[in-house]
Design a protein around this motif. Structure first.
Motif, PDB file in Angstrom:
ATOM      1  N   TRP A 109       1.007  -1.377   0.097  1.00  0.00           N
ATOM      2  CA  TRP A 109       0.076   0.141   0.077  1.00  0.00           C
ATOM      3  C   TRP A 109       0.961   1.242   0.128  1.00  0.00           C
ATOM      4  O   TRP A 109       1.960   1.202   0.275  1.00  0.00           O
ATOM      5  CB  TRP A 109      -0.982   0.045   1.153  1.00  0.00           C
ATOM      6  N   GLY A 110       0.226   2.225  -0.410  1.00  0.00           N
ATOM      7  CA  GLY A 110       0.901   3.603  -0.226  1.00  0.00           C
ATOM      8  C   GLY A 110       1.078   4.356   1.269  1.00  0.00           C
ATOM      9  O   GLY A 110       0.289   3.659   2.114  1.00  0.00           O
ATOM     10  N   PRO A 111       1.897   4.976   1.652  1.00  0.00           N
ATOM     11  CA  PRO A 111       2.419   5.403   2.708  1.00  0.00           C
ATOM     12  C   PRO A 111       0.947   5.859   3.547  1.00  0.00           C
ATOM     13  O   PRO A 111       0.786   5.904   4.647  1.00  0.00           O
ATOM     14  CB  PRO A 111       3.505   6.370   2.699  1.00  0.00           C
ATOM     15  N   ASP A 112       0.279   6.928   2.702  1.00  0.00           N
ATOM     16  CA  ASP A 112      -0.996   7.347   3.540  1.00  0.00           C
ATOM     17  C   ASP A 112      -1.931   6.443   3.956  1.00  0.00           C
ATOM     18  O   ASP A 112      -2.548   6.633   4.884  1.00  0.00           O
ATOM     19  CB  ASP A 112      -1.388   8.412   2.355  1.00  0.00           C
ATOM     20  N   ARG A 113      -2.146   5.371   2.905  1.00  0.00           N
ATOM     21  CA  ARG A 113      -3.106   4.361   3.641  1.00  0.00           C
ATOM     22  C   ARG A 113      -2.646   3.684   4.550  1.00  0.00           C
ATOM     23  O   ARG A 113      -3.658   3.355   5.478  1.00  0.00           O
ATOM     24  CB  ARG A 113      -3.329   3.603   2.138  1.00  0.00           C
ATOM     25  N   VAL A 114      -1.557   3.316   4.723  1.00  0.00           N
ATOM     26  CA  VAL A 114      -0.978   2.588   5.792  1.00  0.00           C
ATOM     27  C   VAL A 114      -1.222   3.553   7.036  1.00  0.00           C
ATOM     28  O   VAL A 114      -1.265   2.903   8.120  1.00  0.00           O
ATOM     29  CB  VAL A 114       0.460   2.232   5.391  1.00  0.00           C
ATOM     30  N   ARG A 115      -0.559   4.741   7.008  1.00  0.00           N
ATOM     31  CA  ARG A 115      -0.714   5.581   8.017  1.00  0.00           C
ATOM     32  C   ARG A 115      -2.227   5.715   8.550  1.00  0.00           C
ATOM     33  O   ARG A 115      -2.597   5.602   9.863  1.00  0.00           O
ATOM     34  CB  ARG A 115      -0.302   6.769   7.891  1.00  0.00           C
ATOM     35  N   ARG A 116      -3.258   5.708   7.512  1.00  0.00           N
ATOM     36  CA  ARG A 116      -4.415   5.996   8.103  1.00  0.00           C
ATOM     37  C   ARG A 116      -5.375   4.606   8.671  1.00  0.00           C
ATOM     38  O   ARG A 116      -5.729   4.842   9.623  1.00  0.00           O
ATOM     39  CB  ARG A 116      -5.223   6.363   6.747  1.00  0.00           C
ATOM     40  N   ARG A 117      -4.688   3.579   8.048  1.00  0.00           N
ATOM     41  CA  ARG A 117      -5.206   2.313   8.601  1.00  0.00           C
ATOM     42  C   ARG A 117      -4.658   2.113   9.990  1.00  0.00           C
ATOM     43  O   ARG A 117      -5.416   1.754  10.978  1.00  0.00           O
ATOM     44  CB  ARG A 117      -4.912   1.258   7.755  1.00  0.00           C
ATOM     45  N   ILE A 118      -3.317   2.298  10.377  1.00  0.00           N
ATOM     46  CA  ILE A 118      -2.682   2.294  11.642  1.00  0.00           C
ATOM     47  C   ILE A 118      -3.330   3.118  12.512  1.00  0.00           C
ATOM     48  O   ILE A 118      -3.917   2.921  13.568  1.00  0.00           O
ATOM     49  CB  ILE A 118      -1.220   2.625  11.660  1.00  0.00           C
ATOM     50  N   VAL A 149      -0.128  -3.746  16.429  1.00  0.00           N
ATOM     51  CA  VAL A 149      -0.188  -2.597  15.852  1.00  0.00           C
ATOM     52  C   VAL A 149       0.950  -1.676  15.838  1.00  0.00           C
ATOM     53  O   VAL A 149       1.436  -1.142  15.000  1.00  0.00           O
ATOM     54  CB  VAL A 149      -1.528  -1.710  15.772  1.00  0.00           C
ATOM     55  N   ALA A 150       1.561  -1.483  17.096  1.00  0.00           N
ATOM     56  CA  ALA A 150       2.446  -0.786  17.375  1.00  0.00           C
ATOM     57  C   ALA A 150       3.841  -1.262  16.712  1.00  0.00           C
ATOM     58  O   ALA A 150       4.652  -0.542  16.212  1.00  0.00           O
ATOM     59  CB  ALA A 150       2.888  -0.745  18.984  1.00  0.00           C
ATOM     60  N   GLY A 151       4.076  -2.691  16.592  1.00  0.00           N
ATOM     61  CA  GLY A 151       5.013  -3.301  15.681  1.00  0.00           C
ATOM     62  C   GLY A 151       4.872  -2.963  14.506  1.00  0.00           C
ATOM     63  O   GLY A 151       6.010  -2.718  13.773  1.00  0.00           O
ATOM     64  N   ALA A 152       3.656  -3.093  13.958  1.00  0.00           N
ATOM     65  CA  ALA A 152       3.519  -2.630  12.448  1.00  0.00           C
ATOM     66  C   ALA A 152       3.633  -1.203  12.151  1.00  0.00           C
ATOM     67  O   ALA A 152       4.420  -0.906  11.116  1.00  0.00           O
ATOM     68  CB  ALA A 152       2.131  -2.938  11.889  1.00  0.00           C
ATOM     69  N   ARG A 153       3.392  -0.366  13.200  1.00  0.00           N
ATOM     70  CA  ARG A 153       3.573   1.020  13.028  1.00  0.00           C
ATOM     71  C   ARG A 153       5.147   1.480  12.875  1.00  0.00           C
ATOM     72  O   ARG A 153       5.633   2.044  12.115  1.00  0.00           O
ATOM     73  CB  ARG A 153       3.322   1.743  14.369  1.00  0.00           C
ATOM     74  N   ASP A 154       5.956   0.659  13.802  1.00  0.00           N
ATOM     75  CA  ASP A 154       7.058   0.593  14.061  1.00  0.00           C
ATOM     76  C   ASP A 154       8.015   0.250  12.617  1.00  0.00           C
ATOM     77  O   ASP A 154       9.071   0.774  12.208  1.00  0.00           O
ATOM     78  CB  ASP A 154       7.952   0.050  15.219  1.00  0.00           C
ATOM     79  N   TYR A 155       7.494  -1.156  12.171  1.00  0.00           N
ATOM     80  CA  TYR A 155       8.242  -1.386  10.899  1.00  0.00           C
ATOM     81  C   TYR A 155       7.913  -0.491   9.660  1.00  0.00           C
ATOM     82  O   TYR A 155       8.711  -0.275   8.996  1.00  0.00           O
ATOM     83  CB  TYR A 155       7.330  -2.856  10.833  1.00  0.00           C
ATOM     84  N   HIS A 156       6.347   0.152   9.811  1.00  0.00           N
ATOM     85  CA  HIS A 156       6.298   0.867   8.520  1.00  0.00           C
ATOM     86  C   HIS A 156       7.156   2.309   8.638  1.00  0.00           C
ATOM     87  O   HIS A 156       8.097   2.840   7.774  1.00  0.00           O
ATOM     88  CB  HIS A 156       4.762   1.447   8.877  1.00  0.00           C
TER      89      HIS A 156
END
Length: 304
Positions: free
Chosen positions: A150-159, A225-232
């Protein structure tokens, strides 16, 4: 009396319909709560309160809609007397379906005490929270797979949406867990008279254990989710480093050709190569040779 004779269920009742079912001693605030429409996300908070000859309760069920990446809330109010149970279901806003008590009703047996009927209702709510945790886990797995696509904006919004949803769900589960704990600890009664028998309290203890599992599951989801955010964030930083590395290599590669062009572009007459027949070819050869040498050096150092 059968369960259906002792359990009255109303959906978005009017004041007239409600007045026919509630005891005359009902507190005005409880009556106002029963009539208030369901308009907020995780409010009002779940609770069970003893009020003399009746018990008033509020239950909230968080429902996940995976196709829309949405969590909405179904509100259920209950009013328990010694012989009857009144439930008031409220339709969520935006046309979402209200809570369906049929699974709880089907779990009841005809001779169940009224306290046991309440247990079946609350147990169904706790089971739905466990199902919600499973649904959240699947959505987090989808997020983890989508971070690289996904694009960064979509990932940040989903997180951000998942973190917000789980915070609200946690705020919904915790009061319900505390309310069930009151029953387990025998802190709710009818003017000192026992409401829930020991057998019912043991069943409530099982529901309490399920709510603890749901709470632990939500906390685990938050950690995931915190781990996914850190990975992103690490991926974004790594992508930026790759871009900076390419730009640095381009700038470095152009540095020597720029120097060579600048050197022979000086306004001096006595530059040997100026009047040389092969001077132009020599300049290009020198530029290409130095560029190739730099690229070979960068690759040898594994910078490319």
């Amino acid at each position: 009396m059968s369960v259906t004779d002792r359990w009255v269920d109303l959906l978005d009742p009017t004041a007239e319909e409600l007045s026919e079912q509630v005891p005359s001693s009902i507190h005005a605030r409880a009556l106002e709560q029963l009539l208030a429409p369901s308009t907020h996300d995780d409010e009002p908070r779940a609770k069970l309160e003893g009020h003399g000859d009746y018990i008033f309760g509020v239950l909230l069920v968080a429902v996940d809609v995976p196709d829309e990446d949405l969590v909405f809330y179904q509100e259920l109010n209950l009013l328990l007397t010694r012989e009857t149970l009144l439930t008031v279901r409220k339709s969520p806003p935006d046309g979402r379906p209200p809570y369906d008590p049929s699974p709880a009703l089907s779990s009841c047996r005809g001779l169940d005490a009224i306290g046991m009927v309440v247990y079946h209702l609350i147990d169904d709510v706790t089971e739905r929270f466990l199902d919600l945790v499973d649904a959240l886990t699947e959505e987090i797995e989808e997020l983890e797979e989508g971070i690289d696509q996904w694009g960064p904006d979509r990932v940040r919004r989903r997180i951000s949406d998942l973190r917000h949803d789980m915070l609200n769900i946690r705020r919904t589960v915790s009061p319900l867990r505390d309310a069930v704990r009151q029953v387990v600890d025998d802190r709710i009664d009818f003017d000192g008279e026992e409401v829930f028998t020991r057998d019912v309290e043991l069943n409530f203890a099982a529901a309490y254990d399920k709510l603890l599992r749901a709470t632990d599951g939500i906390d685990l989801c938050r950690d995931l989710v915190a781990g996914a955010r850190d990975y992103h964030q690490a991926k974004v930083a790594n992508d930026q480093n790759d871009v900076m590395k390419v730009l640095t290599v381009i700038a470095s590669v152009l540095l020597l050709p720029t120097f060579i062009v600048g050197l022979y572009g000086q306004n001096f007459v006595d530059i040997p190569e100026l009047h040389w027949h092969y001077g132009y070819a020599y300049g290009w050869a020198l530029i290409l040779a130095t560029t190739a040498a730099q690229l070979a050096f960068f690759r040898w150092r594994r910078w490319l």
